[in-house]
Design a protein around this motif. Sequence first.
Motif, short mmCIF file in Angstrom:
data_model
loop_
_atom_site.label_atom_id
_atom_site.label_comp_id
_atom_site.label_asym_id
_atom_site.label_seq_id
_atom_site.Cartn_x
_atom_site.Cartn_y
_atom_site.Cartn_z
N ASP A 35 0.82 -1.21 0.00
CA ASP A 35 0.00 0.00 0.00
C ASP A 35 0.86 1.26 0.00
OD1 ASP A 35 -2.34 -1.50 -0.09
OD2 ASP A 35 -2.50 -1.59 2.09
N ILE A 55 -4.82 -5.56 -0.22
CA ILE A 55 -3.55 -4.85 -0.13
C ILE A 55 -2.93 -4.83 -1.52
CG2 ILE A 55 -3.14 -5.46 2.29
CD1 ILE A 55 -1.05 -7.52 1.27
N THR A 56 -2.15 -3.81 -1.78
CA THR A 56 -1.42 -3.70 -3.05
C THR A 56 0.06 -3.91 -2.74
OG1 THR A 56 -3.04 -2.15 -3.93
CG2 THR A 56 -0.89 -2.23 -5.02
N GLU A 70 -2.48 -6.89 -6.61
CA GLU A 70 -3.42 -6.67 -5.52
C GLU A 70 -3.88 -8.02 -4.98
OE1 GLU A 70 -6.68 -3.41 -4.96
OE2 GLU A 70 -7.52 -5.03 -6.17
#
Length: 72
Positions: A35, A55-56, A70
């Motif tokens: 993120d 979450i990235t 992701e």
Amino acid sequence: MKHLLTLLAITLTFGVYGQKSTIRTNVPSADIFIDGKLVGQGEVGGIKIPRNECITVQVSATGYLSQTKEYC
């Protein structure tokens, strides 16, 4: 020529919340961002994906193409 930087192994448990996961890259010096925040290099453990959230993950290293994924 840039090489492709890959997430070599992503150990994420998708159906069981509360489990902690590990992200590993194939380049030990690769920066790992979650993120947008730098969380480590090469391997990062203890990652938790909150319930009903994503979450990235982005990995980058000099001389390699960055990769972003992701995980939900």
